[in-house]
Write an enzyme that holds these catalytic residues in place. Structure first.
Site, short mmCIF file in Angstrom:
data_model
loop_
_atom_site.label_atom_id
_atom_site.label_comp_id
_atom_site.label_asym_id
_atom_site.label_seq_id
_atom_site.Cartn_x
_atom_site.Cartn_y
_atom_site.Cartn_z
N LYS A 14 34.12 48.69 33.00
CA LYS A 14 34.05 49.70 34.06
C LYS A 14 35.40 49.84 34.77
O LYS A 14 35.90 50.94 34.96
CB LYS A 14 32.97 49.33 35.10
CG LYS A 14 31.59 49.13 34.52
CD LYS A 14 30.55 48.77 35.58
CE LYS A 14 30.82 47.46 36.29
NZ LYS A 14 30.71 46.25 35.45
N ARG A 85 23.99 49.10 42.20
CA ARG A 85 23.57 47.99 41.33
C ARG A 85 22.10 47.66 41.48
O ARG A 85 21.62 46.74 40.83
CB ARG A 85 24.35 46.74 41.73
CG ARG A 85 25.60 46.51 40.92
CD ARG A 85 26.36 45.40 41.63
NE ARG A 85 26.89 44.46 40.71
CZ ARG A 85 28.17 44.44 40.33
NH1 ARG A 85 29.01 45.35 40.76
NH2 ARG A 85 28.58 43.52 39.51
N ARG A 124 39.47 37.37 30.31
CA ARG A 124 40.10 38.34 31.23
C ARG A 124 41.14 37.66 32.13
O ARG A 124 40.92 36.59 32.67
CB ARG A 124 39.04 39.00 32.11
CG ARG A 124 39.66 39.84 33.22
CD ARG A 124 38.69 40.74 33.88
NE ARG A 124 37.59 40.03 34.52
CZ ARG A 124 36.56 40.64 35.07
NH1 ARG A 124 36.47 41.95 35.03
NH2 ARG A 124 35.59 39.94 35.63
N ARG A 157 39.56 35.27 37.57
CA ARG A 157 38.67 35.38 38.73
C ARG A 157 37.76 34.16 38.83
O ARG A 157 37.30 33.65 37.82
CB ARG A 157 37.83 36.66 38.60
CG ARG A 157 38.44 37.82 39.35
CD ARG A 157 37.79 39.13 39.07
NE ARG A 157 36.33 39.15 39.16
CZ ARG A 157 35.60 40.24 38.96
NH1 ARG A 157 36.20 41.39 38.66
NH2 ARG A 157 34.30 40.20 39.03
#
Ligand code: AP5
Length: 216
Positions: A14, A85, A124, A157
């Protein structure tokens, strides 16, 4: 240009697609995840309220999120990344649009299987200053751990740890997946195969949303 909701599990792409569409078509982007991380970094009350939920991979309560989005909503077309969400958030967004006499947004569901989602999140790397993301295998930076553009460090993260990833994916399946049926019932859902390359996903989005003739 329509207002667009990028709907998809954590790791579906996204944020990657939001950055591309924002650049090409001039959308305003609202990423509730980025807004929450910014509140946390600034130590606001809202950031403190959100912190423990985010660390556990749970959703931040609907009322906090809805208040935050309402205060950020600009006049120009918006790309929503990571919002809504829950069905309650989707209904609140529709009510907000109706109150402002604005056509309801279209949802694009970036569909990807769980094994690929895990692979994407585990690999990531993020630039916390610009939000730009890389992937150790699929889109590595030129120098490991360093952003190509600003030369600063990349981070992983804190919610991209294996146990938190599993919780986030369970939460998606339980609380966010029902939105596919919600938008389908309203005849405002497009389905995108998110297993394709970044470019191919982007092209499918542009075609599905009817943006082709609008490039700036
Ligand atoms: P948020 O920040 O929104 O995270 P998320 O939804 O979990 O999504 P991600 O940012 O992890 O993934 P993405 O789909 O953007 O993938 P990306 O493009 O980075 O939310 C974080 C937390 O905040 C939540 O857990 C919750 O606590 C809270 N929160 C946020 N919004 C909320 C709300 N509305 N209500 C309640 N709580 C809320 O891509 C992933 C990786 O894959 C990258 O490495 C990328 O390079 C790579 N990649 C992307 N596309 C491709 C491709 N096509 N092929 C190969 N690799 C690709």
């Amino acid at each position: 240009m329509p207002d667009v909701i990028l709907l998809g599990a954590p790791g579906a792409g996204k944020g990657t697609q939001a950055q591309l569409l924002q650049r090409e078509y001039g959308f305003a982007a609202i990423s509730t995840g980025d807004l929450l991380r910014d509140h946390r970094a600034r130590g606001t009350t809202l950031g403190q309220e959100a912190e423990s939920f985010m660390q556990r991979g749970e959703l931040v309560p609907d009322d906090v999120i809805i208040r935050m989005v309402e205060s950020e909503l600009p006049g120009k077309p918006v790309l929503f990344d990571g919002f809504p969400r829950t069905v309650a958030q989707a209904q609140a967004l529709d009510a907000l649009f109706e109150a402002r006499r604005r056509p309801l947004p279209i949802a694009a569901y970036l569909k990807l299987d769980r094994a690929r989602l895990e692979e994407r999140l585990l690999g990531r790397w993020t630039n916390p200053r610009s939000g730009r993301v890389y992937h150790a295998t699929f889109d590595p930076p030129k120098r490991s751990g360093i952003d190509d553009v600003d030369g600063g460090p990349l981070i992983q993260r804190e919610d991209d740890r294996p146990e938190t990833i599993a919780r986030r994916l369970d939460v998606f399946e339980g609380q966010t997946l029902p939105l596919v049926a919600y938008y389908e019932a309203g005849n405002r859902l497009i389905l995108i195969d998110a297993a394709q390359s970044v470019d191919a996903v982007s092209k499918a989005l542009v075609a599905g949303l009817g943006l082709h003739q609008r490039a700036r």
